[in-house]
Design a protein around this motif. Structure first.
Motif, PDB file in Angstrom:
ATOM      1  N   LYS A 119     -31.367  -2.669 -20.709  1.00  0.00           N
ATOM      2  CA  LYS A 119     -30.897  -1.769 -19.567  1.00  0.00           C
ATOM      3  C   LYS A 119     -31.861  -2.255 -18.482  1.00  0.00           C
ATOM      4  N   TRP A 120     -31.099  -2.206 -17.346  1.00  0.00           N
ATOM      5  CA  TRP A 120     -31.479  -2.740 -16.026  1.00  0.00           C
ATOM      6  C   TRP A 120     -32.386  -1.429 -15.272  1.00  0.00           C
ATOM      7  N   VAL A 121     -33.393  -2.130 -15.013  1.00  0.00           N
ATOM      8  CA  VAL A 121     -34.564  -0.839 -14.314  1.00  0.00           C
ATOM      9  C   VAL A 121     -33.749  -0.331 -13.128  1.00  0.00           C
ATOM     10  N   ASP A 122     -33.930   0.854 -12.705  1.00  0.00           N
ATOM     11  CA  ASP A 122     -33.515   1.241 -11.475  1.00  0.00           C
ATOM     12  C   ASP A 122     -34.721   1.066 -10.501  1.00  0.00           C
ATOM     13  N   ALA A 123     -34.418   0.802  -9.241  1.00  0.00           N
ATOM     14  CA  ALA A 123     -35.535   0.941  -8.141  1.00  0.00           C
ATOM     15  C   ALA A 123     -35.873   2.289  -8.058  1.00  0.00           C
ATOM     16  N   ARG A 124     -37.271   2.427  -7.632  1.00  0.00           N
ATOM     17  CA  ARG A 124     -37.927   3.656  -7.348  1.00  0.00           C
ATOM     18  C   ARG A 124     -37.991   4.086  -6.106  1.00  0.00           C
ATOM     19  N   ASP A 125     -37.751   5.369  -5.521  1.00  0.00           N
ATOM     20  CA  ASP A 125     -37.988   5.482  -4.231  1.00  0.00           C
ATOM     21  C   ASP A 125     -39.608   5.470  -3.759  1.00  0.00           C
ATOM     22  N   SER A 126     -40.349   5.626  -4.732  1.00  0.00           N
ATOM     23  CA  SER A 126     -41.573   5.751  -4.635  1.00  0.00           C
ATOM     24  C   SER A 126     -42.112   4.644  -4.172  1.00  0.00           C
ATOM     25  N   ASP A 127     -41.675   3.271  -4.530  1.00  0.00           N
ATOM     26  CA  ASP A 127     -41.883   1.803  -4.119  1.00  0.00           C
ATOM     27  C   ASP A 127     -41.547   1.757  -2.675  1.00  0.00           C
TER      28      ASP A 127
END
Lengths: 83, 150
Positions: free
Chosen positions: B132-140
Protein backbone atom coordinates in the motif's frame (compact mmCIF):
# COMPACT_ATOMS: atom_id res chain seq x y z
CA UNK A 1 11.75 13.57 -24.25
CA UNK A 2 12.58 11.28 -21.37
CA UNK A 3 9.80 10.81 -18.89
CA UNK A 4 9.95 9.08 -15.50
CA UNK A 5 7.17 7.80 -13.24
CA UNK A 6 7.39 7.01 -9.54
CA UNK A 7 5.37 5.24 -6.82
CA UNK A 8 1.72 4.50 -7.76
CA UNK A 9 2.09 6.39 -11.04
CA UNK A 10 4.77 3.92 -12.04
CA UNK A 11 2.69 0.89 -11.07
CA UNK A 12 -0.48 2.23 -12.73
CA UNK A 13 1.23 3.15 -15.99
CA UNK A 14 3.27 -0.04 -15.84
CA UNK A 15 6.74 1.37 -16.52
CA UNK A 16 9.28 3.53 -14.74
CA UNK A 17 10.62 5.42 -17.74
CA UNK A 18 10.07 5.90 -21.47
CA UNK A 19 10.90 8.17 -24.39
CA UNK A 20 7.88 10.07 -25.67
CA UNK A 21 7.38 12.48 -28.55
CA UNK A 22 4.37 14.65 -27.87
CA UNK A 23 2.78 16.60 -30.75
CA UNK A 24 3.99 20.16 -31.36
CA UNK A 25 0.88 21.58 -29.71
CA UNK A 26 2.25 20.36 -26.36
CA UNK A 27 4.20 23.37 -25.05
CA UNK A 28 3.84 23.24 -21.27
CA UNK A 29 3.62 20.70 -18.45
CA UNK A 30 -0.12 21.30 -18.36
CA UNK A 31 -0.42 20.57 -22.13
CA UNK A 32 1.55 17.37 -21.58
CA UNK A 33 -0.83 16.22 -18.84
CA UNK A 34 -3.80 17.05 -21.15
CA UNK A 35 -2.29 14.93 -23.92
CA UNK A 36 -1.03 11.93 -21.97
CA UNK A 37 -4.39 10.20 -21.35
CA UNK A 38 -4.59 9.66 -25.15
CA UNK A 39 -1.68 7.19 -24.79
CA UNK A 40 -3.92 4.55 -23.22
CA UNK A 41 -6.25 3.55 -20.43
CA UNK A 42 -3.43 3.07 -17.93
CA UNK A 43 -2.33 6.66 -18.55
CA UNK A 44 -5.84 8.08 -18.19
CA UNK A 45 -6.37 6.24 -14.91
CA UNK A 46 -2.94 7.34 -13.60
CA UNK A 47 -3.81 10.95 -14.47
CA UNK A 48 -7.26 10.89 -12.86
CA UNK A 49 -5.85 12.63 -9.80
CA UNK A 50 -3.71 15.03 -11.81
CA UNK A 51 -4.24 17.94 -9.42
CA UNK A 52 -2.42 15.89 -6.83
CA UNK A 53 0.61 15.14 -9.00
CA UNK A 54 4.00 16.74 -8.64
CA UNK A 55 6.11 17.52 -11.69
CA UNK A 56 9.87 17.87 -11.92
CA UNK A 57 11.72 19.14 -14.98
CA UNK A 58 15.42 18.27 -15.03
CA UNK A 59 15.16 17.28 -11.36
CA UNK A 60 13.64 20.57 -10.14
CA UNK A 61 9.99 21.06 -9.14
CA UNK A 62 8.04 22.80 -11.91
CA UNK A 63 4.65 24.52 -12.24
CA UNK A 64 1.99 23.49 -14.78
CA UNK A 65 2.86 26.57 -16.88
CA UNK A 66 6.50 25.51 -17.20
CA UNK A 67 7.52 25.24 -20.87
CA UNK A 68 9.00 21.86 -21.79
CA UNK A 69 11.71 21.19 -24.38
CA UNK A 70 12.46 17.97 -26.31
CA UNK A 71 15.67 17.22 -24.38
CA UNK A 72 14.11 17.75 -20.93
CA UNK A 73 13.90 15.02 -18.31
CA UNK A 74 10.31 15.13 -17.06
CA UNK A 75 9.23 13.28 -13.92
CA UNK A 76 5.68 12.72 -12.68
CA UNK A 77 5.04 11.53 -9.16
CA UNK A 78 2.63 11.69 -6.22
CA UNK A 79 3.30 13.90 -3.18
CA UNK A 80 6.43 12.67 -1.42
CA UNK A 81 6.28 10.53 1.74
CA UNK A 82 9.87 10.10 2.90
CA UNK A 83 11.44 10.85 6.25
CA UNK B 1 26.87 16.34 3.89
CA UNK B 2 24.28 14.22 2.08
CA UNK B 3 24.17 10.43 1.97
CA UNK B 4 21.46 8.49 0.13
CA UNK B 5 22.13 4.81 0.70
CA UNK B 6 20.64 1.35 0.99
CA UNK B 7 22.77 0.26 3.94
CA UNK B 8 22.20 1.01 7.63
CA UNK B 9 24.22 3.60 9.55
CA UNK B 10 25.74 4.08 13.02
CA UNK B 11 24.43 7.24 14.70
CA UNK B 12 27.23 7.44 17.27
CA UNK B 13 29.90 7.04 14.64
CA UNK B 14 28.29 9.68 12.41
CA UNK B 15 28.20 12.22 15.28
CA UNK B 16 31.82 11.44 16.11
CA UNK B 17 32.85 11.93 12.45
CA UNK B 18 31.28 15.40 12.42
CA UNK B 19 32.60 16.62 15.75
CA UNK B 20 36.01 15.08 16.36
CA UNK B 21 37.99 17.54 14.23
CA UNK B 22 35.96 20.63 15.12
CA UNK B 23 36.09 21.83 18.72
CA UNK B 24 34.20 25.02 17.98
CA UNK B 25 31.07 22.87 18.11
CA UNK B 26 29.24 23.26 21.41
CA UNK B 27 26.00 21.46 20.65
CA UNK B 28 24.71 18.65 18.50
CA UNK B 29 21.04 18.00 17.69
CA UNK B 30 19.89 14.89 15.90
CA UNK B 31 16.72 13.29 14.62
CA UNK B 32 16.51 9.58 13.90
CA UNK B 33 13.50 8.19 12.04
CA UNK B 34 12.55 4.51 12.46
CA UNK B 35 10.16 2.13 10.69
CA UNK B 36 7.03 1.60 12.83
CA UNK B 37 5.07 -1.65 12.95
CA UNK B 38 1.65 0.03 12.94
CA UNK B 39 0.30 2.65 10.54
CA UNK B 40 -3.36 3.74 10.24
CA UNK B 41 -4.28 0.88 12.65
CA UNK B 42 -2.78 -1.70 10.32
CA UNK B 43 0.13 -3.96 11.07
CA UNK B 44 3.15 -3.35 8.83
CA UNK B 45 5.53 -6.21 8.13
CA UNK B 46 7.99 -4.12 6.09
CA UNK B 47 8.33 -0.94 4.12
CA UNK B 48 10.03 -0.20 0.81
CA UNK B 49 11.32 3.27 0.09
CA UNK B 50 11.50 4.30 -3.54
CA UNK B 51 13.31 7.46 -4.59
CA UNK B 52 14.33 9.49 -7.62
CA UNK B 53 18.13 9.04 -7.90
CA UNK B 54 19.73 12.33 -8.83
CA UNK B 55 16.85 14.56 -7.80
CA UNK B 56 16.94 13.17 -4.26
CA UNK B 57 20.57 14.20 -3.77
CA UNK B 58 19.91 17.56 -5.43
CA UNK B 59 16.90 18.37 -3.22
CA UNK B 60 18.64 17.27 -0.02
CA UNK B 61 21.67 19.41 -0.91
CA UNK B 62 19.38 22.41 -1.54
CA UNK B 63 17.61 21.89 1.78
CA UNK B 64 20.92 21.58 3.62
CA UNK B 65 22.28 24.73 1.94
CA UNK B 66 19.12 26.58 3.00
CA UNK B 67 19.60 25.49 6.63
CA UNK B 68 23.20 26.70 6.51
CA UNK B 69 22.01 30.03 5.12
CA UNK B 70 19.46 30.49 7.91
CA UNK B 71 21.52 29.25 10.87
CA UNK B 72 25.18 29.41 11.74
CA UNK B 73 26.11 25.74 11.64
CA UNK B 74 29.53 24.17 12.01
CA UNK B 75 28.47 20.88 10.46
CA UNK B 76 25.36 19.10 9.21
CA UNK B 77 24.49 15.69 7.86
CA UNK B 78 21.45 14.11 6.24
CA UNK B 79 21.37 10.33 5.70
CA UNK B 80 18.30 8.84 4.04
CA UNK B 81 17.98 5.15 3.22
CA UNK B 82 16.04 3.53 0.39
CA UNK B 83 15.03 -0.06 -0.31
CA UNK B 84 13.24 -2.56 1.93
CA UNK B 85 13.25 -2.12 5.70
CA UNK B 86 11.55 -3.90 8.57
CA UNK B 87 10.00 -2.38 11.72
CA UNK B 88 12.62 -1.00 14.07
CA UNK B 89 15.10 -0.25 11.31
CA UNK B 90 16.60 3.21 10.89
CA UNK B 91 15.33 5.19 7.87
CA UNK B 92 16.59 8.73 8.22
CA UNK B 93 19.14 10.67 10.26
CA UNK B 94 19.62 14.42 10.50
CA UNK B 95 22.47 15.86 12.55
CA UNK B 96 23.19 19.55 13.05
CA UNK B 97 26.17 20.97 14.93
CA UNK B 98 26.55 24.51 16.15
CA UNK B 99 28.24 26.61 18.80
CA UNK B 100 24.98 26.89 20.73
CA UNK B 101 21.95 24.65 21.07
CA UNK B 102 19.30 26.95 19.60
CA UNK B 103 20.68 26.88 16.04
CA UNK B 104 21.24 23.12 16.27
CA UNK B 105 17.69 22.35 17.53
CA UNK B 106 15.93 24.70 15.11
CA UNK B 107 17.86 23.72 11.99
CA UNK B 108 17.43 20.02 12.75
CA UNK B 109 13.65 20.45 12.90
CA UNK B 110 13.69 22.63 9.78
CA UNK B 111 15.66 19.99 7.84
CA UNK B 112 13.23 17.21 8.78
CA UNK B 113 10.15 19.33 7.99
CA UNK B 114 11.53 20.33 4.59
CA UNK B 115 12.83 16.87 3.77
CA UNK B 116 9.40 15.36 4.40
CA UNK B 117 7.69 17.64 1.90
CA UNK B 118 10.41 18.11 -0.75
CA UNK B 119 12.74 15.10 -1.00
CA UNK B 120 11.42 12.64 -3.64
CA UNK B 121 10.92 9.50 -1.54
CA UNK B 122 7.81 7.30 -1.47
CA UNK B 123 6.89 4.65 1.08
CA UNK B 124 5.23 1.39 0.14
CA UNK B 125 3.96 -0.46 3.21
CA UNK B 126 3.60 -4.23 3.26
CA UNK B 127 0.46 -5.29 5.13
CA UNK B 128 -1.49 -8.54 5.34
CA UNK B 129 -3.56 -7.22 2.41
CA UNK B 130 -0.54 -6.53 0.22
CA UNK B 131 1.47 -3.44 -0.67
CA UNK B 132 0.00 0.00 0.00
CA UNK B 133 1.45 3.37 -1.03
CA UNK B 134 1.48 5.78 1.88
CA UNK B 135 -0.54 8.97 1.37
CA UNK B 136 1.09 12.32 2.02
CA UNK B 137 -0.22 14.04 5.14
CA UNK B 138 -1.47 17.63 5.30
CA UNK B 139 0.15 17.95 8.72
CA UNK B 140 3.56 17.61 7.04
CA UNK B 141 2.77 20.56 4.75
CA UNK B 142 1.62 22.56 7.78
CA UNK B 143 4.85 21.72 9.61
CA UNK B 144 6.96 22.86 6.64
CA UNK B 145 4.92 26.02 6.03
CA UNK B 146 5.79 27.51 9.43
CA UNK B 147 9.36 27.95 8.20
CA UNK B 148 8.33 30.17 5.27
CA UNK B 149 10.20 33.45 5.58
CA UNK B 150 7.99 36.54 5.41
Amino acid sequence: MKILYFAWLRTTIGKSTEEITPPETVKTVSDLLDWMPSLGENYSSALEKRDLLRIAINQEYADPEHVIKPDDEVALFPPVTGG
Amino acid sequence: MIKVQEEDFDVGQEIKNLTQENHAIGGVASFLGLVRDIASNEEISAMTLEHYPGMTEKMLAEIEAEANRRWELDASLIIHRYGRMEPGEQIVLVITCSKHRKAAFESCEFLMDYLKTKAPFWKLEETSEGGKWVDARDSDDTAASRWIET
